[in-house]
Design an enzyme around this catalytic site. Structure first.
Site, PDB file in Angstrom:
ATOM      1  N   CYS A 336     110.484  28.489  -4.249  1.00 16.70           N
ATOM      2  CA  CYS A 336     109.003  28.683  -4.499  1.00 16.70           C
ATOM      3  C   CYS A 336     108.384  28.737  -3.060  1.00 16.70           C
ATOM      4  O   CYS A 336     108.520  29.727  -2.163  1.00 16.70           O
ATOM      5  CB  CYS A 336     108.306  27.901  -5.452  1.00 16.70           C
ATOM      6  SG  CYS A 336     106.843  28.055  -5.912  1.00 16.70           S
ATOM      7  N   HIS A 439     111.890  27.452 -10.242  1.00 19.49           N
ATOM      8  CA  HIS A 439     112.115  26.234 -10.199  1.00 19.49           C
ATOM      9  C   HIS A 439     113.193  26.046 -11.465  1.00 19.49           C
ATOM     10  O   HIS A 439     113.034  26.753 -12.530  1.00 19.49           O
ATOM     11  CB  HIS A 439     110.758  25.573 -10.647  1.00 19.49           C
ATOM     12  CG  HIS A 439     109.865  25.458  -9.590  1.00 19.49           C
ATOM     13  ND1 HIS A 439     110.088  24.858  -8.193  1.00 19.49           N
ATOM     14  CD2 HIS A 439     108.688  25.988  -9.591  1.00 19.49           C
ATOM     15  CE1 HIS A 439     108.904  24.923  -7.678  1.00 19.49           C
ATOM     16  NE2 HIS A 439     107.951  25.733  -8.297  1.00 19.49           N
TER      17      HIS A 439
END
Length: 499
Positions: A336, A439
């Protein structure tokens, strides 16, 4: 099953163990044949999760839902505050960001009733489907200066008609004053909802606190439901990153040493929980440049303020240490915000994050990121783009990010993953340099095996690790720990009484 009253676990302060106690009772009620669901009206955390509908809630409620054996959704945490600095937070309402607010702006009376109605509506919807609702308070329930603007503690308990259990942390000291003072600062109406007390994190022989238990009951006129010992052998995902510094340590021989970079605005640190339990791995958190260069793998985590963290990494020498380590053969992977940091530049022309408009990235991946006020939140199924074999989209994870990342074309690169919807994710230039927006990617054993494959010579005798089975075992161990030290028959008596 018999209808139970809703139960709220409220605290004498922050970090007293409310989230874990709530998770334990979610599992206990499930084991006892009920259909519980967690609820926290307002949560402040950098650790969040994407629901199956692609909306955002606090990670703690996702964990509690997992303990209850159900899918999570936004009614379990309708209001989420994600700190962006010491003074401002992004406000997420019913899973979607509605802007940023300073603490002063957020706690003003104007507009509070609209938010109160939203969280109460979410609770009411939840209460029609589950039995019982396990509510969690926030911080201390005796912050009397915030009473009129409070959405999450006693006003919510009163709305729900919940039986409140006050949780106190004896490990930090002052437990008598914190329990008695908290109760005395409540209004008579609020005080009437306190039906029990749990003394948490006790160290030593429990018999030594028998007299203390009686004293609290005599002072407060409220039963102590249990004294719960401190534990070290049960592993439940934590809501806050306050304990990560304790996991900073030197590399170990005979294992794959993985360093997670300690970003100032680090978010979603639970991405790395599975690696902490993998017997092949020694995982530690650090921003020490010498430790980073001794690692086998460097993981750059998510960030709630990518440009600010990038600026800090450049200033303290960590950025150069990561680049130097990669030149020496160390694997570097970003997740991310960490993926964004690894590119050639991060731009914020619309000042979504702050005043910085552009910073050069680490230059490890041929990508460029432009920040956007449009947030992507979704669960995804995917497969590795690196495999030549036809395979199903068997891997799972979730995305929560602001910003669009595109390839610059300055060097050859490939997507890291292929998503089930036909789109591509991430970037990889070699087996030791990659980034992803997903994630939870490390919760997939197949991906961990891919990441660790170059270090097979270090893992000759290590066995694979089943993280899902491990988590289920931990929830059961936590439930048993609470059953052993809390008077469950009295809890059920309270939750079925007609007074």
């Amino acid at each position: 099953m018999e209808k139970l009253h809703p139960i709220m676990f409220a605290g004498t302060g922050s970090d007293v163990g409310k989230s874990i106690i709530a998770a334990a009772f979610c599992r206990i009620f499930k084991q006892d044949g009920y259909s519980p669901a967690p609820f926290k009206a307002q949560n402040m955390a950098l650790n969040s999760f994407a629901t199956p509908e692609g909306l955002e809630i606090g990670r703690a409620q996702a964990v509690q839902a997992e303990a209850a054996g159900i899918a999570c959704y936004t009614d379990m945490n309708p209001l989420l505050l994600k700190p962006q600095s010491d003074h401002t937070s992004q406000v997420v309402l019913n899973g979607k960001p509605i802007g940023s607010r300073s603490a002063y702006e957020y706690y003003r009376k104007e507009g509070r009733e609209e938010l109160r109605q939203q969280v109460c509506d979410a609770y009411d919807r939840l209460a029609t489907r589950y039995n019982p609702i396990v509510l969690e308070g926030a911080g201390s329930i005796a912050e009397i200066n915030l009473r009129e603007s409070d959405l999450v503690n006693m006003p919510m308990a009163l709305h729900a008609g919940a039986d409140v259990v006050l949780v106190a942390d004896i490990d930090r000291g002052g437990v008598f004053a914190s329990v008695y003072g908290t109760i005395m600062l409540l209004t008579p109406q609020e005080r009437a909802r306190i039906k029990g007390i749990i003394i948490n994190k006790f160290r030593g022989d429990l018999r030594l606190f028998d007299s203390g238990r009686r004293m609290i009951e005599e002072l407060c006129g409220i039963p102590v439901l249990g004294v719960v010992p401190f534990y070290k052998d049960i592993y439940i995902e934590e809501e806050d990153s306050v304990s990560l510094a304790a996991k900073s340590m030197q590399a170990e021989q005979g294992k794959v040493n993985i360093a997670v970079v300690m970003l100032r605005h680090l978010s979603n640190f639970t991405d790395f929980n599975v690696l902490e339990r993998d017997p092949r791995v020694h995982l530690f958190y650090t921003n020490n440049v010498n430790e980073l260069e001794k690692a086998d793998i460097i993981l750059i985590p998510g960030s709630k303020s990518t440009l600010s963290d990038l600026h800090e990494l450049r200033k303290n020498g960590v950025a150069q240490a990561i680049i130097n380590a990669h030149r020496k053969g160390v694997t570097v992977m970003g997740i991310c915000g960490g993926y964004q940091l690894m590119g050639e530049e991060v731009c914020d022309p619309e000042h979504v994050e702050g005043e910085l408009e552009r910073l050069p990235g680490l230059g490890l991946l041929p990508v460029s990121t432009s920040m956007s006020d449009q947030k992507v939140t979704r669960q995804v199924r995917f497969k590795s783009a690196q495999s030549s074999n036809e395979q199903p989209y068997a891997l799972q994870g979730y995305e929560i990010h602001m910003g669009v990342t595109t390839q610059t074309g300055h060097a050859p690169a490939s997507p890291l993953n292929l998503l089930e919807d036909g789109t591509m994710d991430g970037c990889i230039t070699a087996s030791n340099c990659m980034g992803t927006y997903i994630h939870g990617i490390l919760d997939n054993q197949e991906f961990i095996d891919f990441l660790l494959r170059p270090f097979s010579h270090k893992m000759a005798n290590a066995q694979h690790f089943d993280y899902h089975a491990f988590k289920e075992e931990q929830y059961d161990k936590l439930a048993q720990h609470i059953r052993q030290h809390v008077n469950l028959p009295l809890v059920y008596q309270i939750l079925t009484s007609h007074d």
